[in-house]
Enzyme design. Structure first.
Site, mmCIF file in Angstrom:
data_model
loop_
_atom_site.group_PDB
_atom_site.id
_atom_site.type_symbol
_atom_site.label_atom_id
_atom_site.label_comp_id
_atom_site.label_asym_id
_atom_site.label_seq_id
_atom_site.Cartn_x
_atom_site.Cartn_y
_atom_site.Cartn_z
ATOM 1 N N HIS A 254 0.834 -1.209 0.000
ATOM 2 C CA HIS A 254 0.000 0.000 0.000
ATOM 3 C C HIS A 254 0.870 1.260 0.000
ATOM 4 C CE1 HIS A 254 -3.685 2.296 1.219
ATOM 5 N NE2 HIS A 254 -2.771 3.096 1.747
ATOM 6 N N GLU A 255 1.819 1.320 0.912
ATOM 7 C CA GLU A 255 2.661 2.515 1.002
ATOM 8 C C GLU A 255 3.589 2.644 -0.198
ATOM 9 O OE1 GLU A 255 1.808 4.711 2.980
ATOM 10 O OE2 GLU A 255 0.544 3.479 4.278
ATOM 11 N N HIS A 258 1.830 4.659 -2.803
ATOM 12 C CA HIS A 258 2.000 6.097 -2.577
ATOM 13 C C HIS A 258 3.384 6.553 -3.022
ATOM 14 C CE1 HIS A 258 -1.695 7.000 -0.475
ATOM 15 N NE2 HIS A 258 -1.474 6.088 0.468
ATOM 16 N N GLU A 284 -4.426 7.920 -3.128
ATOM 17 C CA GLU A 284 -4.956 6.667 -2.592
ATOM 18 C C GLU A 284 -5.317 5.688 -3.695
ATOM 19 O OE1 GLU A 284 -5.715 4.375 0.877
ATOM 20 O OE2 GLU A 284 -4.630 6.237 0.488
#
Length: 489
Positions: A254-255, A258, A284
């Site tokens: 997830h990170e 980003h 996101e």
């Protein structure tokens, strides 16, 4: 030197100072001694005072008056500078400095209250943060909706009524799907314990598999995983659990989404208003498509299953199909960041409604725990067992990020649109993912979205990449198809 060149040189210095402030925030979350919190608050306030002075410097208005953009990117630079300048002019310098100091200190108090399961210890400083953000929102709104003015910080050109309309369209289908799934037998999960060092080793491998440039980034541990920085210094954090390695692995992916967005932006935009993600919703969309549509896909989980067997040996799952079902298991739980794709947006809707009520004065800070617990019971059907699983679980309100939460679900909506277009553009996607190769997908995202930074407005960049205006149908169809297949619906 033209007015445009002078303005851009000034902006690059301002952006550099902003990156320094961000690095202090990263340090505070990772390695800063706990006793340094008070001093760090003063440091952050000092930098914020300098930044606010630069953002509201009258020379900016003079340059904007006479600057001529040399090209499309220059026009977008002026658009973003003008928008930021007009907002900065509305917020008094003393208020900006006070917000920086109080939120820095509140973050430490939140972490301690969370560890102690003590909501009462956090409420006084939360009351301060809420009051300051209301004051800021009122200044920005100029007679309009205070919450809308705060949302503008994270998702420009969007109102809370527009967001509420999207959420209202999503809720019935998600609630119905959740009920149907929870009526089915739950897939088996992992078992055993998972060495922390081994988790972190595999985390590094996953980060690089998704294209994270470790020469311009690093992976550290924090209570709440996050990504920080842009351009040539983009850092991420993750967390480990001895019994739940998916928490670590999917927080990392997830990170990385980003971070890959920030690393993928055209380098000529570095340290300018265009050299960052255009909105938190678009940001996101990258983290969620990396984590869910790619990372939790049947193809990629087959590869990850083999990596985990090699790293940990037997962990209770015998086949790739069992592993795929376990990775996407829908079950009761409290934590937003650990929620499955079916229930995640329900967590966001809860927070959106509560924080909008807080900012509008319809909910008192003293009543936040009761309001949270009541809403959670209504949405999920069971009681919150302790504050760290309830209103103390997220860092956002302690640091004043009111208006941020709805962008998480907007990101899911955008990701649904992008994934639909991506599958058409990369027809052999599943074959690539089955080999642990994400380059076809991440390359398409970099070319069609990430490299643009803030060149285009949020909805425009999604529409350019996906070929149609963003809406929730693509996401909901994907979720219903995926989980209908897993659970035999």
């Amino acid at each position: 030197m033209t007015a445009f060149d002078q303005l851009m040189a000034f902006q690059r210095d301002t952006s550099a100072l902003g990156q320094i402030a961000g690095r202090l925030g990263w340090d505070q979350e990772t390695v800063m001694p706990r006793g340094a919190a008070g001093q760090r608050g003063q440091e952050m306030a000092a930098i914020e005072a300098v930044l606010h002075a630069r953002k509201s410097d009258p020379r900016v208005a003079d340059w904007l008056e006479t600057a001529e953009a040399p090209d499309e990117a220059g026009t977008a630079q002026l658009r973003e500078i003008r928008r930021a300048y007009e907002r900065a002019q509305k917020v008094p310098a003393d208020l900006a400095k006070k917000l920086a100091q109080v939120t820095s200190e509140a973050q430490g108090k939140w972490a301690q209250a969370r560890a102690d399961e003590d909501v009462a210890a956090f409420l006084p400083v939360l009351e301060e943060v809420v009051a300051l953000r209301r004051e800021e929102g009122a200044a920005l709104a100029n007679g309009g909706d205070v919450y809308d003015a705060l949302v503008e910080d994270y998702e420009p050109y969007t109102t809370s009524d527009e967001i509420a309309a999207i959420f209202d369209a999503m809720r019935p289908r998600l609630v119905a799907l959740r009920a149907a799934i929870l009526d089915k037998p739950m897939p088996k999960g992992v078992s055993g314990t998972f060495d922390e060092a081994t988790q972190m080793q595999l985390t590094q491998k996953l980060a690089q598999a998704f294209g994270y440039d470790m020469n311009r980034g690093r992976v550290d541990k924090a209570v709440h995983p996050f990504s920080s920085g842009s351009g040539s210094d983009v850092r991420i954090t993750t967390r480990t659990s001895p019994t739940d390695p998916f928490n670590c692995f999917y927080s990392t992916i997830h990170e990385v989404g980003h971070a890959a967005y920030e690393q993928g932006i055209d380098q000529s935009f570095q340290l300018t208003p265009l050299g960052r993600g255009v909105s938190m919703g678009v940001h996101e969309s990258q983290s969620r498509i990396y984590e869910n549509q790619l990372g939790r896909s049947r193809a990629f989980t087959g590869w990850l299953f083999e990596q985990m067997k090699e790293a940990f040996g037997d962990f209770g799952l015998e086949t790739a199909d069992e592993f795929y079902a376990a990775v996407n298991r829908v079950q009761n739980g409290y934590i937003r960041t650990e929620a499955d794709e079916v229930q995640y947006n329900l967590h966001i809707m809860l927070r959106f409604d509560l924080e909008r009520a807080l900012m509008r004065g319809d909910l008192k800070v003293a009543d936040i725990e009761a309001a949270w617990n009541d809403r959670f019971k209504a949405d999920f059907g069971y009681d919150v067992d302790r504050p760290s699983n309830g209103c103390l679980q997220d860092v956002h309100w302690s640091v004043g990020l009111f208006g941020y939460f709805p962008t998480y679900s907007l990101g899911n909506v955008y990701a649904g649109c992008l994934y639909e277009a991506l599958r058409d553009a990369v027809p052999n996607l599943d074959a690539q993912l089955a080999q642990g190769d994400t380059s076809g997908a991440t390359g398409w995202l970099r070319e069609n979205l990430q490299r643009h930074g803030s060149l285009y407005a949020p909805r425009d960049v999604i529409e350019r990449a996906s070929g149609k205006a963003p809406g929730p149908d693509a996401l909901l169809s994907y979720i219903e198809r995926k989980f209908g297949g897993i659970y035999g619906l």
